[in-house]
Scaffold this motif. Sequence first.
Motif, mmCIF file in Angstrom:
data_model
loop_
_atom_site.group_PDB
_atom_site.id
_atom_site.type_symbol
_atom_site.label_atom_id
_atom_site.label_comp_id
_atom_site.label_asym_id
_atom_site.label_seq_id
_atom_site.Cartn_x
_atom_site.Cartn_y
_atom_site.Cartn_z
ATOM 1 N N THR A 91 -9.311 5.155 -7.690
ATOM 2 C CA THR A 91 -9.688 4.816 -6.133
ATOM 3 C C THR A 91 -11.288 4.609 -5.718
ATOM 4 N N ASP A 92 -11.571 4.609 -3.953
ATOM 5 C CA ASP A 92 -12.375 4.707 -3.493
ATOM 6 C C ASP A 92 -12.087 5.784 -2.384
ATOM 7 N N HIS A 144 -7.443 -5.524 -1.589
ATOM 8 C CA HIS A 144 -5.937 -4.467 -1.078
ATOM 9 C C HIS A 144 -5.726 -5.764 0.731
ATOM 10 N N VAL A 198 0.808 2.231 -4.962
ATOM 11 C CA VAL A 198 0.386 3.244 -5.696
ATOM 12 C C VAL A 198 1.507 3.907 -5.964
ATOM 13 N N PHE A 215 -4.643 7.238 -9.562
ATOM 14 C CA PHE A 215 -4.490 7.063 -8.376
ATOM 15 C C PHE A 215 -5.623 7.593 -7.528
ATOM 16 N N TYR A 221 -9.537 -2.014 -4.880
ATOM 17 C CA TYR A 221 -10.192 -0.479 -5.644
ATOM 18 C C TYR A 221 -10.260 -0.249 -4.886
ATOM 19 N N ARG A 222 -9.085 -0.381 -3.514
ATOM 20 C CA ARG A 222 -8.419 1.013 -3.516
ATOM 21 C C ARG A 222 -7.023 1.286 -3.718
ATOM 22 N N THR A 223 -6.434 0.057 -3.869
ATOM 23 C CA THR A 223 -5.294 1.317 -4.365
ATOM 24 C C THR A 223 -5.250 0.015 -6.640
ATOM 25 N N SER A 263 0.837 -1.002 0.089
ATOM 26 C CA SER A 263 -0.372 -0.020 -0.044
ATOM 27 C C SER A 263 0.999 1.324 -0.408
#
Length: 693
Positions: free
Chosen positions: A567-568, A644, A557, A563, A613-615, A532
């Motif tokens: 990303t969310d 993630h 990232v 990013f 789906y975070r990074t 991360s």
Amino acid sequence: MNEIAAGDYHDLHVVSDPQLSPDDERIAFVRQTPTADESYTATIHVVPIGGDEPTPFTAREGVDSQPRWHPDGDRLAFVSTRGETDRQQLWVVPTDGGEARQLTAVVGGIDALEWSPDGSRLLFTQRVSAADREASRDFAVAADYEPDEPDPRVIDRMIYRAETAYFDGTRSHVYVLAVDDALEAAIGADPDPDPDDVDWLTRLTDGDADYVAPTWGDSETVYYASKAGDEPDDSLTYDLSAHNLESDTVETFTQTTGWLEADSIDATADGRVAFEYTPEERTSMRQTEIRVHDRETGDERTPTAPLDRTIGHRCRFEWAPDGDAIYFTTPDEGSRVCWSVPGDASDAPTKIYGDGVDIADFSVGNNAVAYVYSEWDHPGDVFATTRGGNELYRLTRVNDDLLANRAIRQPEEVWFESDGESIQGWLLTPPEFDADAVPGERYPLVVEIHGGPHAHWTTAGTMWHEFQTLAAAGYVVFWCNPRGSTGYGEDHATAIDRDWGAVTLTDILAGLETVCDREYVDDEEVFVTGGSFGGFMTAWAVTQTDRFRAAAAQRGVYDLTGFYGSTDAFKLVEGDFDTTPWDEPDFLWAQSPVAHVDAVETPTLVMHSDRDYRTPANTAELFYLGLKKHGVDTRLVRYPREGHELSRSGEPAHVVDRLERIVRWFDGYSTHRDVSPALEQSRNEGRSSASGE
């Protein structure tokens, strides 16, 4: 005595979610165990505080979670995937013996489970679409129902996916279930229930919004939060509302800002509502506090204000049953500890327990506190203390059978100076290390960098197995909490304002040089890895220095603009860098590792999850392509089905594979190992879970 290995993950039990019974005599908790390469089982266990052995409370069918005691202690509600589908459903079981009974057959799964104070109802959330609500599938659905996969997937939301899934039009809504009526209806016996007959389940919320963090006040009042603003996905402001069940009326009584989760609100029966609050300006860099709103007076206080610590990043809070105090956890100088503070802010917070441990979760009773925490010598067990933390009882030893035959080393705490700041770190040596036995023997060093960036590491926690595995593989392991980390005050956490790379790398290199002064550390054999934000920093490090022999960048990232757009968590860029790609495109490019990939000479392994789906993987692909274009030894490893949380809760075979590939990558560039680089071996050489190319 054997050494810890990556494959031991298959035999490690993880305990979580301790829940004290109303009489303070028993603790229910979840025990999770890998059962195959791709799956886990999780069951509810109960352990008496008096010291007897824990006993299984639910059968090993599917995955059980969220054990919740009835206020009288005679029943235990829980969530399970048992049965004909893998949907999470609500179950209840008598605590004096008897079969578990299914209470729901809903389409959306169940989260945030909580009994009403009078024990007549259960509160929960589920994620459902407008079509689900229109067809009442959120009340009941046939066991063989399967939703159609969107084709094409049409997206209207700004944030449309998270964790490992697309939302596909679903929203989180709040429900109340009348327990005795549900038991009488016996919905679990009907493979095709009629939702029109489900009159024991009530949806409290509706519309195109997400409702989160529901909790009971008194038995006729439910509190919850929902995003505010014209574009909620672009907002970190929440409305906090009180829903009166008797009159079916809703009152919004205050607002807060931050990132609210399932347990971000807790309330007392007399109308005092505690909730998380993070200042709106530069939210991602600021510390999260607890605020208390008194609905009778309208008064609002911040009892955590005197404490220069945050309750963010895997921390939580809850009211004590008597409503006098709030218990909460924070990072604190390399530990995650528990505090108590009067709800009226009449006194400063008091540390209850936790120095030298990593408290993952807790539950407060009338006279006791139950914890799950890990220490340097074990990855996690259930403990109990008095409310004041004066006495400690260890109630489980779930991994003793494995650890009794494994050599476990205790990390050494290391403080060092960097740019005039004191930084805390740790050093872990291989199990066979003995400075007196073989004078002059030297070991390669692995530097581990944590994620976040506003997170922290301890000597235990979720990284326990990884650190011990690398040490057992013959590496000295070094990790630290550089500036940007939590647990050392807000100034420490905000020191990386608009500069993730240079400030953090300065601290890491200062710690590296400190530990390289040890005679047993080979200062020419230094490796680096992290996931991360740790993946970002691994990539940043190899673009800025040739100090490392090889690197493994994980789930990182690598391009801040890419990013931001995928990303969310794009608010992290806005908060930490105080800009957007439209305002300062050149600045964000210069702050991205890919902008400097032409300077990399370090062999770099890139590892990513396909459903992260975070990074998202797009920036990893760009970084990998840049390495290939510039002739760097590299390989891209992608894990299907993973998100993630791969290193913490991925499929067991993938968790093991990831660790073994990191060790193999480093071994191939170490003069201490008589092996060729991984690129010269078959792709699965030496892989314990490999079944072929």
